[in-house]
Write an enzyme that holds these catalytic residues in place. Structure first.
Site, PDB file in Angstrom:
ATOM      1  N   HIS A  88       0.713  -1.370   0.011  1.00  0.00           N
ATOM      2  CA  HIS A  88      -0.415  -0.074   0.170  1.00  0.00           C
ATOM      3  C   HIS A  88       0.803   1.730   0.162  1.00  0.00           C
ATOM      4  O   HIS A  88       0.710   2.792  -0.414  1.00  0.00           O
ATOM      5  CB  HIS A  88      -0.876   0.350   0.959  1.00  0.00           C
ATOM      6  CG  HIS A  88      -1.762  -0.959   1.169  1.00  0.00           C
ATOM      7  ND1 HIS A  88      -3.073  -1.745   2.036  1.00  0.00           N
ATOM      8  CD2 HIS A  88      -2.313  -1.805   0.297  1.00  0.00           C
ATOM      9  CE1 HIS A  88      -3.613  -2.024   1.331  1.00  0.00           C
ATOM     10  NE2 HIS A  88      -3.290  -3.068   0.213  1.00  0.00           N
ATOM     11  N   LEU A 101      -2.758  -9.462   4.883  1.00  0.00           N
ATOM     12  CA  LEU A 101      -2.882  -9.296   4.234  1.00  0.00           C
ATOM     13  C   LEU A 101      -1.815  -8.672   3.777  1.00  0.00           C
ATOM     14  O   LEU A 101      -1.526  -7.664   2.434  1.00  0.00           O
ATOM     15  CB  LEU A 101      -4.416  -8.150   3.430  1.00  0.00           C
ATOM     16  CG  LEU A 101      -5.582  -9.689   3.662  1.00  0.00           C
ATOM     17  CD1 LEU A 101      -6.910  -8.168   3.269  1.00  0.00           C
ATOM     18  CD2 LEU A 101      -5.311  -9.921   3.147  1.00  0.00           C
ATOM     19  N   PHE A 102      -1.116  -8.280   4.895  1.00  0.00           N
ATOM     20  CA  PHE A 102       0.515  -7.311   4.814  1.00  0.00           C
ATOM     21  C   PHE A 102       0.147  -5.848   4.270  1.00  0.00           C
ATOM     22  O   PHE A 102       1.197  -6.476   3.519  1.00  0.00           O
ATOM     23  CB  PHE A 102       0.971  -8.361   4.227  1.00  0.00           C
ATOM     24  CG  PHE A 102       1.089  -9.919   4.573  1.00  0.00           C
ATOM     25  CD1 PHE A 102       0.970 -10.318   5.508  1.00  0.00           C
ATOM     26  CD2 PHE A 102       1.021 -11.094   3.939  1.00  0.00           C
ATOM     27  CE1 PHE A 102       1.057 -11.330   6.416  1.00  0.00           C
ATOM     28  CE2 PHE A 102       0.531 -12.279   4.054  1.00  0.00           C
ATOM     29  CZ  PHE A 102       0.190 -12.054   5.103  1.00  0.00           C
ATOM     30  N   CYS A 103      -0.769  -5.423   4.235  1.00  0.00           N
ATOM     31  CA  CYS A 103      -0.944  -4.236   3.515  1.00  0.00           C
ATOM     32  C   CYS A 103      -0.275  -4.426   2.243  1.00  0.00           C
ATOM     33  O   CYS A 103       0.447  -3.404   1.546  1.00  0.00           O
ATOM     34  CB  CYS A 103       0.314  -3.177   4.344  1.00  0.00           C
ATOM     35  SG  CYS A 103      -0.461  -2.774   5.841  1.00  0.00           S
ATOM     36  N   ALA A 104      -1.530  -4.971   1.724  1.00  0.00           N
ATOM     37  CA  ALA A 104      -0.992  -5.884  -0.110  1.00  0.00           C
ATOM     38  C   ALA A 104      -2.042  -6.618   0.033  1.00  0.00           C
ATOM     39  O   ALA A 104      -2.359  -7.853  -1.188  1.00  0.00           O
ATOM     40  CB  ALA A 104       0.226  -6.592  -0.131  1.00  0.00           C
TER      41      ALA A 104
END
Length: 471
Positions: free
Chosen positions: A129, A387-390
């Site tokens: 992100h 979601l690992f900022c992705a």
């Protein structure tokens, strides 16, 4: 059996020791164990060298650039020498600027603030992100997830060739139409899969179509050498806290022209050379043309120095040695997970794709947050789930709609129920092979025997139910 000889393991770990290697944590099942920090992709532990250097400097800390006192002058020298160290670490060209920011996110937002008004930005949906979101005020084109490095290059070339016309531009497309400035933003190594992207080839494609390129090196710089000139990228951004320097600083390095032509990212002291009142009651400002133009306010000297210290430590250790050891760890993790049929490792480019020490996976029949909680509570292993900022990338890898909404780190299902989150294990300098062996063993035991404790969801996190008895 260890994948290393004892001498090799001790030598490499001792050369770049990290803080926290002896920290013990309680287990919900009783007793304590040495903590296995396997969440480097979120924040890597501080190198002992970084901590020692910062501690040695701390008594001499002073304000920079604007003080006549000895400590201020010493701090100013240290700050600017750190800039030179980072430039050398990144292989910067003679006319490149190194700007200190708060993080990769801050660096890319800074660049987004200075792109020309008619600039068109191209970014893959696979980005973190920090790379995906700053461009929303620009003319942005989001590119679909490629499934091979070659497809990534082909996708970019097609998009650049077909980009929107700009009546004010003097540049011409291959079809003869006018085109304006363009910027490509791409990661060097995925924060989800660890896979390396074809940065040099993407840079060549961008430049062939009159575009510029910025490299998000947050996950690349701690694991592999990054050379701006050799890769031929226009800018590089990375964070100190992923480079074993967790003191809240980051870097944007590269071409100076757009940075010098734009208004300062932050208006304030340090960014201005001259300020004067006008007769009409307004204020005239002359801004710096150096990196100071975008470094308003009192800078994070400790954070900047810690980055420089980490750069020196990594350079002196030698990336060849670091990469070789890390690849042994990657091989051990992948081999261990491959032996568990219920585990699916996430990948864009396939099993043979080169990668750094970042691996994400899901476990059949398990909620990912439940699995990560059990690794921590029952084995003393720290990993990441979510979601690992992705979000678009993870959704795509999990076979879901990449536009579907999700929350970073928050479970979407109760323990035992399926969720669309994943588990990520990540490692690097200072990771002992015992941590990797314990992780692989824990995965196998949880899959074969189940958790030893009952878990519940609390404030969006899966946690051990302290009121429950051991299963």
């Amino acid at each position: 059996m260890s994948v290393f000889t004892a001498a090799t393991d001790q030598s490499l770990c001792a050369h770049l020791p990290v803080l926290g290697k002896d920290v013990t944590v309680p287990l919900v099942t009783g007793g304590e164990v040495t903590y296995a920090a396997l969440d480097y992709a979120a924040s890597a532990p501080a190198l002992q060298r970084v901590w020692d250097d910062v501690a040695a400097y701390a008594p001499y800390y002073g304000s920079v650039h604007r003080g006549a006192g000895y400590l201020s002058q010493l701090s100013t020298d240290l700050f600017e020498n750190s800039r030179a160290t980072v430039a050398e670490f990144l292989g910067c060209r003679a006319d490149d600027q190194v700007i200190f920011t708060r993080s990769t996110t801050d660096s890319l937002n800074l660049l987004a603030a200075v792109v020309p008004a008619d600039c068109q930005v191209f970014v893959y949906e696979t980005e973190h992100h920090a790379s995906l979101l700053p461009w929303r005020d620009a003319r942005v084109t989001y590119l679909n997830a490629p499934r091979t490095p070659a497809q990534a290059v082909e996708t970019l070339e097609r998009a650049l060739a077909d980009r929107d016309p700009s009546p004010s531009s003097q540049l011409r497309s291959s079809r003869g139409g006018p085109i304006g400035p363009a910027l490509v933003c791409v990661t060097g190594a995925s924060n989800v899969t660890g896979e390396l992207w074809p940065v040099k080839e993407l840079a060549a494609a961008a430049h062939a179509h009159g575009a510029r390129i910025v490299l998000d090196a947050a996950q690349l710089a701690p694991h592999q050498p990054v050379d701006i000139a050799e890769l031929d990228v226009d800018w590089v951004a990375f964070s100190g806290h992923k480079l074993y320097a967790p003191f809240g600083s980051g870097v944007l390095a590269g071409r100076a022209d757009w940075l010098q032509d734009a208004e300062p990212y932050l208006a304030g002291g340090g960014a201005s050379r001259k300020v004067a009142r006008r007769t009409d009651g307004g204020v005239d400002v002359e801004w710096h043309s150096t990196a100071a133009r975008h470094e308003a306010g009192s800078p994070n000297v400790i954070g900047v120095y810690s980055i420089a210290s980490a750069c020196k430590a990594l350079t002196e250790a030698g990336f060849d040695n670091l990469v070789a050891r890390e690849q042994h760890l990657v091989t051990a993790v992948r081999a261990g997970l491959a032996g568990v049929p219920e585990v699916k490792v996430l990948s864009l480019f396939g099993d043979d794709a080169p990668r750094v020490g970042v691996i994400s996976f899901v476990v059949e029949g398990w909620n990912s947050s439940h699995f990560a909680a059990a690794l921590s509570a029952e084995y003393g292993i720290g990993v990441r789930d979510g979601l690992f900022c992705a979000h678009p990338l993870v959704r795509t890898l999990l076979g879901s709609d990449p536009q579907e909404v999700g929350e970073c780190g928050a479970p979407e299902a109760e323990p035992g129920e399926r969720s669309l989150n994943a588990i990520r294990v990540s490692f690097g300098a200072g990771t002992p092979d015992e941590h990797i062996e314990r992780f692989v063993r824990a995965v196998k035991e949880l899959v074969s025997k189940g958790a030893q404790w009952k878990y519940r969801t609390e404030d969006g996190r899966c946690v051990p139910d302290r009121g429950a008895a051991q299963l």
